[in-house]
Design a protein around this motif. Sequence first.
Motif, PDB file in Angstrom:
ATOM      1  N   ASN A 133      20.429  37.748  10.410  1.00 27.46           N
ATOM      2  CA  ASN A 133      19.422  38.803  10.328  1.00 27.46           C
ATOM      3  C   ASN A 133      18.061  38.403  10.877  1.00 27.46           C
ATOM      4  O   ASN A 133      17.120  39.193  10.829  1.00 27.46           O
ATOM      5  N   GLY A 134      17.944  37.186  11.380  1.00 29.11           N
ATOM      6  CA  GLY A 134      16.648  36.718  11.845  1.00 29.11           C
ATOM      7  C   GLY A 134      15.858  36.121  10.696  1.00 29.11           C
ATOM      8  O   GLY A 134      16.339  35.992   9.572  1.00 29.11           O
ATOM      9  N   LEU A 135      14.632  35.753  10.957  1.00 34.39           N
ATOM     10  CA  LEU A 135      13.799  35.125   9.952  1.00 34.39           C
ATOM     11  C   LEU A 135      13.573  36.063   8.777  1.00 34.39           C
ATOM     12  O   LEU A 135      13.251  37.232   8.936  1.00 34.39           O
ATOM     13  N   ASP A 136      13.771  35.537   7.564  1.00 36.55           N
ATOM     14  CA  ASP A 136      13.548  36.306   6.343  1.00 36.55           C
ATOM     15  C   ASP A 136      12.062  36.254   6.021  1.00 36.55           C
ATOM     16  O   ASP A 136      11.519  35.190   5.737  1.00 36.55           O
ATOM     17  N   LEU A 137      11.410  37.417   6.058  1.00 37.23           N
ATOM     18  CA  LEU A 137       9.962  37.440   5.971  1.00 37.23           C
ATOM     19  C   LEU A 137       9.426  37.633   4.561  1.00 37.23           C
ATOM     20  O   LEU A 137       8.224  37.818   4.386  1.00 37.23           O
ATOM     21  N   THR A 138      10.263  37.592   3.553  1.00 36.19           N
ATOM     22  CA  THR A 138       9.763  37.767   2.196  1.00 36.19           C
ATOM     23  C   THR A 138      10.275  36.668   1.277  1.00 36.19           C
ATOM     24  O   THR A 138      11.406  36.206   1.396  1.00 36.19           O
ATOM     25  N   ALA A 139       9.409  36.254   0.338  1.00 35.08           N
ATOM     26  CA  ALA A 139       9.794  35.248  -0.644  1.00 35.08           C
ATOM     27  C   ALA A 139      10.725  35.822  -1.700  1.00 35.08           C
ATOM     28  O   ALA A 139      11.282  35.068  -2.503  1.00 35.08           O
ATOM     29  N   TRP A 140      10.916  37.152  -1.710  1.00 36.45           N
ATOM     30  CA  TRP A 140      11.702  37.796  -2.760  1.00 36.45           C
ATOM     31  C   TRP A 140      13.122  38.144  -2.308  1.00 36.45           C
ATOM     32  O   TRP A 140      13.799  38.930  -2.978  1.00 36.45           O
ATOM     33  N   SER A 141      13.596  37.600  -1.210  1.00 37.84           N
ATOM     34  CA  SER A 141      14.938  37.935  -0.731  1.00 37.84           C
ATOM     35  C   SER A 141      15.996  37.342  -1.668  1.00 37.84           C
ATOM     36  O   SER A 141      15.728  36.394  -2.415  1.00 37.84           O
ATOM     37  N   PRO A 142      17.234  37.889  -1.657  1.00 39.90           N
ATOM     38  CA  PRO A 142      18.280  37.375  -2.552  1.00 39.90           C
ATOM     39  C   PRO A 142      18.558  35.887  -2.386  1.00 39.90           C
ATOM     40  O   PRO A 142      18.700  35.165  -3.375  1.00 39.90           O
ATOM     41  N   SER A 143      18.624  35.406  -1.147  1.00 41.81           N
ATOM     42  CA  SER A 143      18.921  33.988  -0.952  1.00 41.81           C
ATOM     43  C   SER A 143      17.775  33.111  -1.450  1.00 41.81           C
ATOM     44  O   SER A 143      18.004  32.037  -2.034  1.00 41.81           O
ATOM     45  N   HIS A 144      16.541  33.558  -1.238  1.00 40.38           N
ATOM     46  CA  HIS A 144      15.404  32.796  -1.759  1.00 40.38           C
ATOM     47  C   HIS A 144      15.393  32.807  -3.282  1.00 40.38           C
ATOM     48  O   HIS A 144      15.115  31.784  -3.915  1.00 40.38           O
ATOM     49  N   MET A 145      15.704  33.956  -3.878  1.00 37.58           N
ATOM     50  CA  MET A 145      15.718  34.022  -5.335  1.00 37.58           C
ATOM     51  C   MET A 145      16.795  33.115  -5.918  1.00 37.58           C
ATOM     52  O   MET A 145      16.616  32.532  -6.991  1.00 37.58           O
ATOM     53  N   MET A 146      17.901  32.971  -5.218  1.00 36.20           N
ATOM     54  CA  MET A 146      18.936  32.035  -5.674  1.00 36.20           C
ATOM     55  C   MET A 146      18.429  30.596  -5.651  1.00 36.20           C
ATOM     56  O   MET A 146      18.770  29.788  -6.541  1.00 36.20           O
ATOM     57  N   LEU A 147      17.624  30.259  -4.652  1.00 35.40           N
ATOM     58  CA  LEU A 147      17.048  28.908  -4.598  1.00 35.40           C
ATOM     59  C   LEU A 147      16.131  28.671  -5.793  1.00 35.40           C
ATOM     60  O   LEU A 147      16.182  27.606  -6.424  1.00 35.40           O
ATOM     61  N   TYR A 148      15.282  29.663  -6.121  1.00 35.93           N
ATOM     62  CA  TYR A 148      14.403  29.505  -7.287  1.00 35.93           C
ATOM     63  C   TYR A 148      15.230  29.428  -8.570  1.00 35.93           C
ATOM     64  O   TYR A 148      14.922  28.641  -9.469  1.00 35.93           O
ATOM     65  N   LEU A 149      16.268  30.263  -8.651  1.00 33.59           N
ATOM     66  CA  LEU A 149      17.109  30.278  -9.852  1.00 33.59           C
ATOM     67  C   LEU A 149      17.791  28.932 -10.051  1.00 33.59           C
ATOM     68  O   LEU A 149      17.801  28.391 -11.161  1.00 33.59           O
ATOM     69  N   GLY A 150      18.372  28.390  -8.974  1.00 30.05           N
ATOM     70  CA  GLY A 150      19.030  27.094  -9.083  1.00 30.05           C
ATOM     71  C   GLY A 150      18.067  26.010  -9.520  1.00 30.05           C
ATOM     72  O   GLY A 150      18.377  25.194 -10.398  1.00 30.05           O
ATOM     73  N   THR A 151      16.875  26.002  -8.915  1.00 28.98           N
ATOM     74  CA  THR A 151      15.873  25.008  -9.302  1.00 28.98           C
ATOM     75  C   THR A 151      15.460  25.183 -10.752  1.00 28.98           C
ATOM     76  O   THR A 151      15.323  24.205 -11.501  1.00 28.98           O
ATOM     77  N   GLY A 152      15.279  26.433 -11.189  1.00 29.40           N
ATOM     78  CA  GLY A 152      14.879  26.693 -12.572  1.00 29.40           C
ATOM     79  C   GLY A 152      15.928  26.240 -13.573  1.00 29.40           C
ATOM     80  O   GLY A 152      15.593  25.688 -14.628  1.00 29.40           O
ATOM     81  N   ILE A 153      17.200  26.460 -13.270  1.00 27.44           N
ATOM     82  CA  ILE A 153      18.260  26.019 -14.178  1.00 27.44           C
ATOM     83  C   ILE A 153      18.287  24.494 -14.256  1.00 27.44           C
ATOM     84  O   ILE A 153      18.439  23.910 -15.338  1.00 27.44           O
TER      85      ILE A 153
END
Length: 388
Positions: A133-153
């Motif tokens: 899809n090209g560069l993801d321009l938002t910090a709130w995308s599903p893949s980014h949120m998964m990164l935050y979730l994994g780090t938080g766990i």
Amino acid sequence: MTGMAVDDTAEAISRGPVGRTRLFFARHWHRGAPGQPTPAWALRFCYGMWLTAFVFKLLGSSWDMSWHFRWLRDDLAPPHLINTVGTVIIVVLVAIHSYTGLGCDRGSLRLMQAGLAVFLIAAPLDVINHRVNGLDLTAWSPSHMMLYLGTGIMQAGVLLGWLRLSPPGRFRTGVLLALWAFFLENTFFPNGQQEYGILGLRSWERGTPEAEPTLLSFAAQQIGHPVDRAAVMHFTMPIPDWVYLVWGVGVSALILALARRTVGLRWTALIVTAAYVAYRCVMWPLLLGLNFPVSTVPFYLLAVGLAVDLAYRTPRPALSGAILVTALGYGAFWLQSQLRPLLLGDSQTESAPPAAYWTAAVTAAGLFALWALTQPAKTWWAQRIHAL
């Protein structure tokens, strides 16, 4: 208690990190179930490495957010490489915990493993998303949120392990405060979209855009526009205004309330927020000196931390907390937003991102409901973790 730190040898104290690593593998590298008695020096060394890993991830992610408001290309970008160093350290630490059973109990180990698994699944998904899809321009995308979730766990597992295994004392308290500061930063991180975005938008309006032309062209092509204000808005400010304070005040307050309960110091929440805000104040001139975009700094979080600590000095912390956090948090944010017109007049910049103040009622109601559930949730969580 099973897994508590035990005395081993004073020999490790005089060794550096390399020497301690060699000593650990020479004496303790054997398979064991979670909850093995852990030498005190080894426990401190292990959790010191966890803090080191989180520092690398913190520096990498902070620079990465700024990087994506300037450059389109990000393959093998320095921020990613710094973040990867932290991830490699974490992989090694989880492997050591899993094999030896040292420095953890069953519940904390399961959280570390689950968080790492989510993160390692999210990382290639994020790369694939960028390729398709090209560069993801938002910090709130599903893949980014998964990164935050994994780090938080992962961070929750580390917090639980240190809380259960470390002996009481100032060192234990200091590490807990640091871990909660990392947890707050990871959760608050998506709000950086608006904090960097508003200054990126204003820089374009001044005629001195921070983003390189290829990044602006890419953002415009995504919505079929020329490089105009609508395209720059799509790139810099794609998140609705109501999200910022609900997340920044409401969710942050819940994290700080948990920190206050686990650490127990009178000013725990204020100390944690002060550490995070101080870090943001240090990064601001560093990024500016490197000629990278900077963000607004969330000074209003100090009021949120103060409100949480004050609430725990009242008979009904959930009710008073919802009122105090909302009043002080939203009020401090409004004051911060007025710094630009007061100090800089009509300059095309901002001291805070735009926000929707009508969300105060939603934040207060949600805070009260969730805060009131913390004790039942704590009991349920303890039972679940014990069963793992």
